[in-house]
Design a protein around this motif. Structure first.
Motif, mmCIF file in Angstrom:
data_model
loop_
_atom_site.group_PDB
_atom_site.id
_atom_site.type_symbol
_atom_site.label_atom_id
_atom_site.label_comp_id
_atom_site.label_asym_id
_atom_site.label_seq_id
_atom_site.Cartn_x
_atom_site.Cartn_y
_atom_site.Cartn_z
ATOM 1 N N LEU A 159 6.755 -5.187 -1.334
ATOM 2 C CA LEU A 159 7.293 -4.788 -0.045
ATOM 3 C C LEU A 159 6.987 -5.799 1.056
ATOM 4 C CD1 LEU A 159 9.008 -2.484 0.908
ATOM 5 C CD2 LEU A 159 6.945 -1.239 1.555
ATOM 6 N N LEU A 160 5.792 -6.327 1.061
ATOM 7 C CA LEU A 160 5.426 -7.296 2.096
ATOM 8 C C LEU A 160 6.121 -8.631 1.855
ATOM 9 C CD1 LEU A 160 3.560 -6.682 4.467
ATOM 10 C CD2 LEU A 160 1.806 -8.068 3.359
ATOM 11 N N TRP A 161 6.271 -9.011 0.594
ATOM 12 C CA TRP A 161 6.953 -10.262 0.271
ATOM 13 C C TRP A 161 8.418 -10.205 0.718
ATOM 14 C CZ3 TRP A 161 5.154 -14.870 -1.326
ATOM 15 C CH2 TRP A 161 6.104 -15.818 -1.737
ATOM 16 N N LEU A 162 9.073 -9.084 0.446
ATOM 17 C CA LEU A 162 10.469 -8.941 0.871
ATOM 18 C C LEU A 162 10.585 -9.074 2.386
ATOM 19 C CD1 LEU A 162 11.687 -5.952 -1.343
ATOM 20 C CD2 LEU A 162 12.318 -8.353 -1.572
ATOM 21 N N LEU A 163 9.674 -8.450 3.089
ATOM 22 C CA LEU A 163 9.748 -8.411 4.539
ATOM 23 C C LEU A 163 9.532 -9.783 5.175
ATOM 24 C CD1 LEU A 163 10.245 -6.337 6.772
ATOM 25 C CD2 LEU A 163 7.774 -5.972 6.890
ATOM 26 N N HIS A 182 4.181 -3.783 12.339
ATOM 27 C CA HIS A 182 3.719 -2.442 11.975
ATOM 28 C C HIS A 182 3.418 -2.362 10.479
ATOM 29 C CE1 HIS A 182 4.180 -0.643 15.850
ATOM 30 N NE2 HIS A 182 5.481 -0.829 15.906
ATOM 31 N N THR A 183 4.315 -2.911 9.669
ATOM 32 C CA THR A 183 4.133 -2.848 8.220
ATOM 33 C C THR A 183 2.921 -3.655 7.794
ATOM 34 O OG1 THR A 183 6.532 -2.608 7.940
ATOM 35 C CG2 THR A 183 5.256 -3.231 6.000
ATOM 36 N N LEU A 184 2.706 -4.797 8.409
ATOM 37 C CA LEU A 184 1.546 -5.624 8.078
ATOM 38 C C LEU A 184 0.248 -4.892 8.406
ATOM 39 C CD1 LEU A 184 0.543 -8.348 7.044
ATOM 40 C CD2 LEU A 184 0.691 -9.219 9.389
ATOM 41 N N ALA A 185 0.207 -4.208 9.549
ATOM 42 C CA ALA A 185 -0.994 -3.458 9.931
ATOM 43 C C ALA A 185 -1.240 -2.298 8.958
ATOM 44 C CB ALA A 185 -0.850 -2.929 11.352
ATOM 45 N N PHE A 186 -0.167 -1.672 8.498
ATOM 46 C CA PHE A 186 -0.288 -0.584 7.522
ATOM 47 C C PHE A 186 -0.767 -1.129 6.179
ATOM 48 C CE2 PHE A 186 2.107 2.600 4.734
ATOM 49 C CZ PHE A 186 1.065 3.516 4.786
ATOM 50 N N PHE A 187 -0.244 -2.283 5.795
ATOM 51 C CA PHE A 187 -0.669 -2.913 4.543
ATOM 52 C C PHE A 187 -2.162 -3.237 4.585
ATOM 53 C CE2 PHE A 187 -1.538 -6.858 2.190
ATOM 54 C CZ PHE A 187 -1.162 -6.481 0.908
ATOM 55 N N ARG A 188 -2.631 -3.838 5.683
ATOM 56 C CA ARG A 188 -4.052 -4.175 5.778
ATOM 57 C C ARG A 188 -4.913 -2.914 5.693
ATOM 58 N NH1 ARG A 188 -7.439 -8.274 7.607
ATOM 59 N NH2 ARG A 188 -5.783 -9.611 8.399
ATOM 60 N N ILE A 195 -10.323 -6.374 -0.510
ATOM 61 C CA ILE A 195 -10.683 -7.673 0.046
ATOM 62 C C ILE A 195 -11.529 -8.445 -0.965
ATOM 63 C CG2 ILE A 195 -12.034 -8.827 1.843
ATOM 64 C CD1 ILE A 195 -11.205 -6.566 3.742
ATOM 65 N N GLY A 196 -11.131 -9.676 -1.227
ATOM 66 C CA GLY A 196 -11.830 -10.502 -2.202
ATOM 67 C C GLY A 196 -11.208 -10.484 -3.581
ATOM 68 N N GLU A 197 -10.315 -9.507 -3.851
ATOM 69 C CA GLU A 197 -9.636 -9.474 -5.147
ATOM 70 C C GLU A 197 -8.691 -10.680 -5.250
ATOM 71 O OE1 GLU A 197 -9.987 -7.644 -7.698
ATOM 72 O OE2 GLU A 197 -11.066 -5.843 -7.037
ATOM 73 N N PRO A 198 -8.625 -11.320 -6.412
ATOM 74 C CA PRO A 198 -7.784 -12.516 -6.556
ATOM 75 C C PRO A 198 -6.327 -12.288 -6.191
ATOM 76 C CG PRO A 198 -9.273 -12.314 -8.421
ATOM 77 C CD PRO A 198 -9.424 -11.052 -7.621
ATOM 78 N N TRP A 199 -5.761 -11.124 -6.552
ATOM 79 C CA TRP A 199 -4.342 -10.890 -6.263
ATOM 80 C C TRP A 199 -4.081 -10.882 -4.765
ATOM 81 C CZ3 TRP A 199 -2.441 -7.070 -3.198
ATOM 82 C CH2 TRP A 199 -3.256 -5.968 -2.948
ATOM 83 N N LEU A 200 -5.009 -10.290 -3.985
ATOM 84 C CA LEU A 200 -4.809 -10.210 -2.545
ATOM 85 C C LEU A 200 -4.979 -11.583 -1.903
ATOM 86 C CD1 LEU A 200 -4.249 -8.550 -0.046
ATOM 87 C CD2 LEU A 200 -6.673 -7.953 0.060
ATOM 88 N N THR A 201 -5.976 -12.308 -2.347
ATOM 89 C CA THR A 201 -6.195 -13.662 -1.828
ATOM 90 C C THR A 201 -4.989 -14.548 -2.096
ATOM 91 O OG1 THR A 201 -8.581 -13.444 -2.179
ATOM 92 C CG2 THR A 201 -7.702 -15.678 -1.938
ATOM 93 N N GLN A 202 -4.431 -14.431 -3.303
ATOM 94 C CA GLN A 202 -3.259 -15.238 -3.662
ATOM 95 C C GLN A 202 -2.045 -14.838 -2.828
ATOM 96 O OE1 GLN A 202 -2.177 -15.008 -7.802
ATOM 97 N NE2 GLN A 202 -0.362 -16.285 -7.552
ATOM 98 N N LEU A 203 -1.839 -13.532 -2.623
ATOM 99 C CA LEU A 203 -0.701 -13.067 -1.830
ATOM 100 C C LEU A 203 -0.807 -13.582 -0.398
ATOM 101 C CD1 LEU A 203 1.845 -11.251 -1.567
ATOM 102 C CD2 LEU A 203 0.277 -9.398 -0.885
ATOM 103 N N ILE A 204 -1.987 -13.503 0.196
ATOM 104 C CA ILE A 204 -2.189 -13.980 1.565
ATOM 105 C C ILE A 204 -1.910 -15.473 1.658
ATOM 106 C CG2 ILE A 204 -3.916 -14.332 3.376
ATOM 107 C CD1 ILE A 204 -5.243 -11.724 2.362
ATOM 108 N N ASP A 205 -2.392 -16.230 0.674
ATOM 109 C CA ASP A 205 -2.163 -17.679 0.669
ATOM 110 C C ASP A 205 -0.675 -17.998 0.574
ATOM 111 O OD1 ASP A 205 -4.854 -18.138 0.876
ATOM 112 O OD2 ASP A 205 -5.164 -18.516 -1.259
ATOM 113 N N ASP A 222 -4.985 -6.471 12.690
ATOM 114 C CA ASP A 222 -4.438 -5.199 13.167
ATOM 115 C C ASP A 222 -4.437 -4.189 12.020
ATOM 116 O OD1 ASP A 222 -3.989 -6.235 15.689
ATOM 117 O OD2 ASP A 222 -1.957 -6.906 15.205
ATOM 118 N N ILE A 223 -4.826 -2.942 12.342
ATOM 119 C CA ILE A 223 -4.921 -1.884 11.344
ATOM 120 C C ILE A 223 -4.077 -0.699 11.792
ATOM 121 C CG2 ILE A 223 -6.445 -0.185 10.248
ATOM 122 C CD1 ILE A 223 -7.010 -2.845 9.137
ATOM 123 N N GLN A 224 -3.341 -0.134 10.848
ATOM 124 C CA GLN A 224 -2.558 1.076 11.109
ATOM 125 C C GLN A 224 -2.712 2.000 9.926
ATOM 126 O OE1 GLN A 224 1.429 0.496 12.681
ATOM 127 N NE2 GLN A 224 2.199 2.260 11.538
ATOM 128 N N GLY A 225 -3.078 3.247 10.188
ATOM 129 C CA GLY A 225 -3.355 4.181 9.109
ATOM 130 C C GLY A 225 -2.138 4.774 8.443
#
Length: 286
Positions: A159-163, A182-188, A195-205, A222-225
């Motif tokens: 979803l984040l990649w598409l956006l 908004h979506t990025l804050a919800f994702f975070r 945090i620290g998982e390889p998949w998340l680090t790779q996606l952010i990079d 930014d954080i959104q619940g």
């Protein structure tokens, strides 16, 4: 019910560790049985060796002393104690008062019953996400509204990649910037325990390389619940679609969430979704 005190929590952790250690035979852990063992199961020193921690430190933990335990050490203990998923979660709650991050690999498919629920949504777009926000299932209405999801690669079906990385999705939103933020804050907010998982680090990079907006906004933290903002889409066939996302946890699969997009009341979106569905049926029978 009175909340468990810190001392009581440590005592419960000590009992839990001891009972799980005592149920593992030396043979199960790869140790020789030996001739004399005063206690059942593994010795504390053997368990500490398997987990890669100090014997004295582990003894203190099992005695209920006030010491801190990292998530990495708990994962090692869970493996050494051969805990199942429920026991592992219980260990984390007792030791850190938090549910552990889900083990990997993550769910990439769903069963037929859940797919049937998606399909019975009719004209309402819906899809299912795993904790990484991979789109693991969807209905035809989602393809009518958002494009052919099945034609995407596994990397693109995020979803984040598409956006942030798909040009079509960037032009689809009436106010892409607000929706993306908004979506990025919800994702975070929903992935902070990874945090620290390889998949998340790779996606952010990867997203930082392809999207200057992501590169600028991610460091803001930014954080959104919840995701409550309405989505306004410019559809190439029917024009403006105004949708309200609703997120539901899949009760028997807590690692999955279903997002259903319903028409905003007072708009023509419902009629347009019906039009897209009818057009698809006609083209399939042509």
């Amino acid at each position: 019910m009175k909340a468990m005190s810190e001392k009581e929590r440590r005592e419960e952790l000590a009992k839990f560790l001891r009972t799980r250690r005592e149920r593992i035979t030396p043979q199960q852990a790869g140790f020789p049985a030996g001739l004399r063992r005063r206690t059942p199961g593994l010795r504390r020193e053997e368990l500490a060796q398997l987990a890669g921690v100090g014997a004295t430190w582990y003894t203190w933990l099992e005695q209920g002393r006030a010491i801190s335990v990292s998530a990495q050490v708990l994962e090692s203990l869970a493996r050494a104690l051969q805990l199942d998923a429920d026991e592992r979660a219980h260990l984390f709650i007792l030791a850190r008062q938090q549910v552990p991050a889900d083990p990997f690999p993550l769910t990439q498919t769903i069963d037929a019953d859940l797919q049937l629920i998606l399909d019975t949504m009719g004209i309402y777009p819906a899809w299912v996400l795993n904790p990484r926000w991979d789109i693991v299932a969807w209905n035809q209405a989602a393809c009518h509204a958002f494009g052919d999801i099945g034609a995407l690669t596994s990397r693109e079906r995020h979803l984040l990649w598409l956006l942030f990385a798909d040009p079509y999705y960037r032009t689809m939103f009436v106010d892409w910037e607000a929706s993306a933020q908004h979506t990025l804050a919800f994702f975070r907010g929903s992935t902070q325990r990874y945090i620290g998982e390889p998949w998340l680090t790779q996606l952010i990079d990867e997203l930082s390389q392809v999207s200057p907006e992501f590169r600028e906004w991610w460091p803001r933290h930014d954080i959104q619940g919840r995701q409550t903002e309405q989505k306004q889409l410019k559809h190439p066939l029917v024009g403006l679609l105004e949708l309200q996302p609703r997120t539901f946890q899949v009760v028997d699969r807590p690692d999955l969430q279903m997002i259903i997009y319903t028409p905003v009341s007072g708009t023509k979106t419902a009629a347009k979704l019906e039009q897209l569905s009818q057009s698809s049926m006609l083209s399939n029978h042509a």
